[in-house]
Write a protein that holds these residues in place. Structure first.
Motif, PDB file in Angstrom:
ATOM      1  N   GLY A  58       1.304  -1.145  -0.120  1.00 26.71           N
ATOM      2  CA  GLY A  58      -0.034   0.169   0.241  1.00 26.71           C
ATOM      3  C   GLY A  58       0.715   1.200  -0.006  1.00 26.71           C
ATOM      4  O   GLY A  58       0.362   2.521  -0.143  1.00 26.71           O
ATOM      5  N   LYS A  59       2.499   1.101  -0.328  1.00 22.21           N
ATOM      6  CA  LYS A  59       3.084   2.435  -0.610  1.00 22.21           C
ATOM      7  C   LYS A  59       4.086   2.196  -1.308  1.00 22.21           C
ATOM      8  O   LYS A  59       3.882   0.963  -2.108  1.00 22.21           O
ATOM      9  CB  LYS A  59       4.486   1.840   0.703  1.00 22.21           C
ATOM     10  N   THR A  60       4.324   3.055  -2.087  1.00 23.37           N
ATOM     11  CA  THR A  60       4.301   3.824  -3.447  1.00 23.37           C
ATOM     12  C   THR A  60       5.797   3.413  -3.678  1.00 23.37           C
ATOM     13  O   THR A  60       6.834   3.421  -1.981  1.00 23.37           O
ATOM     14  CB  THR A  60       4.294   4.716  -4.698  1.00 23.37           C
ATOM     15  N   GLY A  61       6.899   3.212  -4.426  1.00 18.44           N
ATOM     16  CA  GLY A  61       7.998   3.150  -4.405  1.00 18.44           C
ATOM     17  C   GLY A  61       8.793   4.263  -3.443  1.00 18.44           C
ATOM     18  O   GLY A  61       9.447   4.198  -2.917  1.00 18.44           O
ATOM     19  N   PRO A  62       8.789   5.316  -4.251  1.00 19.30           N
ATOM     20  CA  PRO A  62       9.068   6.175  -3.972  1.00 19.30           C
ATOM     21  C   PRO A  62       8.638   7.041  -2.716  1.00 19.30           C
ATOM     22  O   PRO A  62       9.474   7.175  -1.697  1.00 19.30           O
ATOM     23  CB  PRO A  62       8.473   7.589  -4.705  1.00 19.30           C
ATOM     24  N   GLN A  63       7.827   6.206  -1.428  1.00 20.25           N
ATOM     25  CA  GLN A  63       7.683   6.318  -0.716  1.00 20.25           C
ATOM     26  C   GLN A  63       7.923   5.620   0.470  1.00 20.25           C
ATOM     27  O   GLN A  63       8.631   6.187   1.148  1.00 20.25           O
ATOM     28  CB  GLN A  63       5.700   6.444  -0.034  1.00 20.25           C
ATOM     29  N   LEU A  83       7.141  -6.070  -0.727  1.00 22.46           N
ATOM     30  CA  LEU A  83       7.821  -5.362  -1.873  1.00 22.46           C
ATOM     31  C   LEU A  83       7.494  -6.279  -2.622  1.00 22.46           C
ATOM     32  O   LEU A  83       7.735  -7.283  -3.003  1.00 22.46           O
ATOM     33  CB  LEU A  83       9.136  -4.638  -1.490  1.00 22.46           C
ATOM     34  N   ASP A  84       6.717  -5.865  -3.890  1.00 20.93           N
ATOM     35  CA  ASP A  84       6.737  -6.968  -4.808  1.00 20.93           C
ATOM     36  C   ASP A  84       7.948  -6.326  -6.016  1.00 20.93           C
ATOM     37  O   ASP A  84       8.491  -5.536  -5.064  1.00 20.93           O
ATOM     38  CB  ASP A  84       5.435  -6.715  -6.006  1.00 20.93           C
ATOM     39  N   LYS A  87       8.348  -3.426  -6.996  1.00 22.58           N
ATOM     40  CA  LYS A  87       9.179  -1.801  -5.632  1.00 22.58           C
ATOM     41  C   LYS A  87      10.709  -1.988  -4.907  1.00 22.58           C
ATOM     42  O   LYS A  87      11.421  -1.256  -4.770  1.00 22.58           O
ATOM     43  CB  LYS A  87       7.798  -1.885  -4.820  1.00 22.58           C
TER      44      LYS A  87
ATOM     45  N   GLU D  85      -8.957   9.227  -9.127  1.00 20.34           N
ATOM     46  CA  GLU D  85      -7.956   9.770  -9.654  1.00 20.34           C
ATOM     47  C   GLU D  85      -8.591  10.625 -10.613  1.00 20.34           C
ATOM     48  O   GLU D  85      -8.776  10.828 -10.936  1.00 20.34           O
ATOM     49  CB  GLU D  85      -6.643   9.249  -9.931  1.00 20.34           C
ATOM     50  N   SER D 130      -1.993   4.169   6.085  1.00 23.37           N
ATOM     51  CA  SER D 130      -2.792   3.422   4.771  1.00 23.37           C
ATOM     52  C   SER D 130      -4.576   3.711   5.348  1.00 23.37           C
ATOM     53  O   SER D 130      -5.390   3.585   3.878  1.00 23.37           O
ATOM     54  CB  SER D 130      -3.135   1.680   4.758  1.00 23.37           C
TER      55      SER D 130
END
Lengths: 253, 253, 253, 253, 253, 253, 253, 253
Positions: A58-63, A83-84, A87, D85, D130
């Motif tokens: 639920g977090k993006t890579g940059p986050q 992390l997948d 990511k 979005e 989240s």
């Protein structure tokens, strides 16, 4: 207020620049949280070298990168889970050589300072190849938290002998994490063979009446053999963390 | 066949009264179980002084007495759980002064030989007065298995300070059993305050959407704080047994 | 340590009998709990006249009497819920004329000092005669906590007009508690008619696919009309307590 | 028939162009609905400036735009929730500068006429990053409905001090919305610290035995601390709407 | 206000003793409920001879007697369901010869005025002897509501021929109520044999994975044969009521 | 064997080319099914003009076309349900002008011979725009089966007046299908307003604790107003089919 | 240690190169597992020609190929289940002409050595076209394990006559696998018609209250007709394996 | 019509007293049921000596006696299950010496004519003493249906060696019934040790998260070892019946 702030306030009383009532008022307005915070920090201080955990789902890579960099900048090691593939690669590339990416486990470790000396032994036993991601998460996390790990794979119905073949080693562990999906019968079996506590991890592996791990969870909670306690479905991290607490029990709070 | 039987068979081969094939045949016909049995017995041998457990629910008083007498006759101490008031009194009266009856816990202990020296420390924390039977079961069992126990009661929503007031003692424990019904939030809270592993016991205390302990069970499995693993609803015995394994981890298999 | 204890410690620093480090150590050892305790007590101080609550289910009559007497001796009023007929009569007889027993609600109130002046208005609406015990629990508790209550009974499918007939009165309430079993549709209906917040109480009244109140609970959580929030099944006490918070919102923390 | 229609009918009786029986027949054929409609409209009239809500899930962007334009054309402000979005950007672009798009909340607000003067205070507390979308939905909706909002983020297990640090501000709120997934323990904790009613929102954040928010929902319904009522999983809108009713309670129906 | 009241108000306008605005105000204050009430009563007027229903579960014998006497005093026939043996006998004795007590069905009927002429035909088919109480409740209720009933019993797995043997009669029914527990497969089977709508009643008969009728309920909802709709578990009354509506469909609202 | 085959066998007995025992043997080997088949076919013969139903979910476009062509070649009309946009367009294009495609309902109708004369009246009421696909499936199917349909849309919490506004028309229907998701309260409400049987269709519209229609399903099964029976979640087809049976009840089996 | 190893150890004792104690020690260190392993291998030896099973779900194509090649290299036939179209084609292409790919069943068979002679008869009956993949998995697996299979398709509500038409053949089977989704009523029906045991396979075919096969599963567990036992939802493989055990029962362990 | 009736009809055609059309009409009016009945009866004829089963739960003692006497009068042996202590004694006393009462199993057998010669072998394995009633029900029923039974008791976690000790005997069985509550892991274990099919019976033994046997049921459905099929919770009768079908498979339908 941290510990130093409280000391300064007390020092102010000692030298007479603050009255007891002024300090009391200050403490009364925000007493619990700040001292609590201090307590927690102090608590954490003894865990030098132990990484902070970032829950990557639920977090993006940059986050993840931002949080990791902030922690590293504070001299804190970092452990990012869930992390997948994409990511994980993104974070590893962003953090550079400090970061180690474990693709099966979906875990990335980035150290600041030396790793803690591994102690004791945590057994990590898994039932089938489909359970590998959860078991590997447990293994990587347990090692990152400073534990020796004995990893035994693929202990299916036709593979109980793999546990038995290494029973002597397993019996030397202080705690055994057992990961299993489908019928979830393995932890009860292992608990009957060793004297160490078993931390059971049901996985969502299976189909139909496995109900995404519910069947395995219930089996483990009802294990006929005592000596089994259970964490959430697919929660390899939580099992490793708990096993680490058990393995290091007695190191002091 | 026990270990001595195998030795006799091997001796027969050595002196020539048995051929290797005869012994092989003998082992092949019933190999797993008997050596397995031996192994289990050997395993148990090191647990001298540790009582055998009789699960009393669904057994009559006389049945419990019969099993207990058989065990005591073999020199084995006995721990009987889930006895109601009437059954417990019946068994205590039948077994005589050797037996100690704990009515709140529903547990009866009858020793043969000295109790094991208590070691370490297991904290047993409970949320409300209705949770007392489960928590007392955990306490009595943990003590019977040879552990020091620190018991903290009635830590409800208005009583968190009772945990906090004894936090230093609690932090000296190697493992903490936390017993709670209704929302089951207490174990997560405690896990955030101590470094020891928390064994959580959901209870069936509550009504409506507590679904006989299901709500508490789910809360504990989803505890935000890591360091919590869970046993079955109302399973004070299982929590104590697991805590004992943790507390005594490292004593060897 | 309470507020006075901290003041003494600070005074000790001021006069030089204690060093800042000694006080710091003292606060660090047990800071959170005791100040927390103080805070809670202070918090409660403003609730003068508001009774303490004893949850009677799972306690014996004499246990309830003991707790009630201890509270009364401290000058605290008492509200005991979930008492059956026999227990309620026993407690009333034991406590004497100070105690009022509400048999339908299963609630006993024993006052020390004058009751709080009732304020505002809480509507308590129930669907059928079988829901009366839960609704009466809500009514008695709400009144004991110092609220005016408007009680509307028996608003079944053929009785919506009973709500409508008193809509003007109901619209004068600051909050409405709606109690319903079976299909649990009433709270959504009421929320569409009034502007006040609706606190919905599902009851276990029904059979078959009502699943002891689960159906009503789900209906209420999915109410098409906004303005409904829900408490536990059969939790008349909790609804009244929440309604009292809403009715008295703005009185300060 | 609206109010004017009824007046005309009555006027007809007064002047003799209609007999009482004719009017009676007219009212008897369609009495409930039309007067009911009138009542609802009158009811809504007092909510000038309060936006109409469009539930965006399952509607296309153009559908949302059409409904919004129709409402705006009637002088009605618009609040559209559950827009992703792409849909949000589409609607904002279509409606022009009148529309404000809140991407984290997934909410779009388009005003016709001045916003209502914000009153009171609603606290909106969330547990983890989240949970932000649900909490932001609550915040944006609460503000759009004319309430001051105090927003406190990231109150995880290691972050209780963030609540405590702002406890004084929080205690000034008339109602607190608490958003939490996983074990859902936060609302019970907050309800023990403030005197205002807590509206709890379980979120679907979590995995395994969280069962898409069911675990958090059950925890909240069983909260040991009274003063908690619950809305549907992920229903930030519903919590804000209910909190707004509570915050504005007493303004009259 | 009933119809007469409205007529009086209108008459007041006609003769000038009331202004249209006064009447409008009167109607606006309590319009929906009272006219609604009128509508309902009018609606009921056409059901002359049809009994009012008292749901007996959770009511005492005297309570049932009181309600029944009140209804009879108004000239209303009475149907009381869910009475156990003792309650049923008590009510029958209290009401005297007017009352007929059906012990298997748990239903008591007390008439005021002649029974409605039975029309059409409702088939009531049950699977096993344990389903008899529910099926008999359906039969007695259907007859009391003025329907001819064709009752077919004991249609188990070895008894499908009992349905088939009376297929011609069954095909003459306008609606068939099928009552079944355990696997609940019978309604789907019957729906494949007749052209009439089937109203399926799952019963709580069974054990283990029947989950008190849930298995039968799900089977019926998933019936492969169309033409099946379902009422609540054990709800013989509801099935009969629905079947009566179907059997008498077209008599006008 | 069909009817003609049996006649030929019997003719063989008559003319002496077959013995009774030979025919008996033939019938005994496969008696039930073939006569059963005959019966079913005879049964179907009376349904001339009524389309055969193809359940399109899980079938490819070409599969649906093949089945449809085979049925049409036998002179049978076709009704295909649960087709998505692409499949529906594909089938319509393949079958040519005979086919009518209803995109909102996901239903395609292809006639062979004239449509049945519509009779009676089925009301189809839906709660929200998201329920439209299910309600439209019900409408299209009901019309294809030869019924007049009265369609009432968008009867949400703020739209009960839409039902009421057309109550007179609705009361003329012999059966009413009510489609609703979320809290599923609408069917109970409608059942209280009309005398016709209500066939309730829960939909999977909603989120969180709606559990994909389970909440609505339970509400409907527990409806306080009698006269409601329920079909599977989202089963617009089944409701229409059942309503058609009710509407045409009495036409003979 | 395998059987030969044990023989060598015993021979060592016989010739005096090993003492009984040395051998005892060796056996004691790893006795259970290795002899157990031997036992299992011996057990498998009799299954010559019977393929090993690879569960393909959650494995990549190359992973399946690797395992299959390893097994084939050991002279072991291979059965891979739960392969999707792409994976199946990939594996077939990689293994070459030895491999047979069954796309509907999702099963690939690759033989080493001749297939076992088929024996007995297993009936495989399925309800609808959507159940075909599960039923075909059962058929292909049953044939690969060396059984004759009688396949009967599309036995829906309008197709019971297809079972009946082949009842004589079916009654010649020693076991019948019945595959059904939705209401899952077919296995109970078949069990009432044949004397052979029925192995029931619920499928996830259906929607709404079928809950992904749960409804069918419960129906089958509650089947009124005895002679039904059940495997997991969609588990065509398991049913075939069990049927093969039954069909070949008596061949010796 | 039974077989003789059909023969008479055909004879009528042969001799010319009936026309083919008259017979056809006769068969067409009631063909399915009566021939079906014949088929079932014929089917049963071969089961001479096999008792009819009376499900005793929910029937009174006198009811069971009546049914039993009726069956015995027809020369049919009787098996009554689910009788409690009092009912069993009552029935035994009423039926006299022909009846044998098995109190642990809750089963009564009354023979008319000689018992069938026992054939083959059914293993009946149970996990704990609490599972004895279910396992004994299976044993008594299996023997009454004409099977040899090998009974192995008390195979708990510490008793796997009891299975292993009798593995050779168990491997001689054609089918094994395994009865287990709590975690339900035993059937999967046994299925890995024998080649015979395993019929698994979950029991309601356990507490908390065993959910009255649901946990054991799910475990068995998800058993990692193939060769397990499952019957309903506590259904010892059904398992024995299925095992009897398997054991006697091949005797012809």
């Amino acid at each position: 207020v941290d510990r130093d702030d409280v000391r300064k306030l007390l020092e102010g009383v000692r030298v007479g620049t603050l009255t007891p009532d002024e300090v009391l008022e200050h403490l009364a307005r925000a007493p619990v949280e700040e001292l609590g915070h201090t307590a927690l920090d102090a608590h954490r201080a003894v865990r030098a070298g132990v990484p902070e955990v970032i829950y990557g789902a639920g977090k993006t890579g940059p986050q993840v990168v931002d949080i990791a960099r902030a922690l590293l900048a504070r001299g804190q090691s970092v452990l990012a889970t869930r992390l997948d593939e994409a990511k994980g690669a993104f974070v590893r590339d962003a953090l550079g050589p400090e970061a180690t990416w474990h693709p099966v486990a979906g875990v990335l470790v980035a150290r600041r300072g030396p790793a803690p000396n591994p102690v004791g032994c945590i057994g990590v036993v898994s039932a089938g190849t489909s359970d590998a991601p959860v078991a590997e998460e447990a293994r990587v996390v347990a090692e990152a938290l400073g534990n020796h790990v004995l990893r035994i794979e693929d202990v299916g119905i036709a593979g109980v002998h793999r546990v038995l073949a290494r029973l002597a080693d397993l019996r030397a562990c202080r705690v055994v994490v057992v990961v299993a999906g489908m019928d979830g019968a393995l932890p009860g079996l292992v608990a009957g063979l060793v004297r160490a506590p078993v931390v059971a991890v049901p996985t969502s592996v299976g189909y139909g009446a496995s109900f995404q791990g519910l069947a395995a969870l219930l089996t483990m909670l009802n294990a006929c053999a005592p000596g089994v306690s259970v964490v959430n479905i697919d929660n390899g991290f939580g099992a490793a963390y708990q096993a680490s607490r058990i393995n290091r029990a007695g190191e002091g709070a």
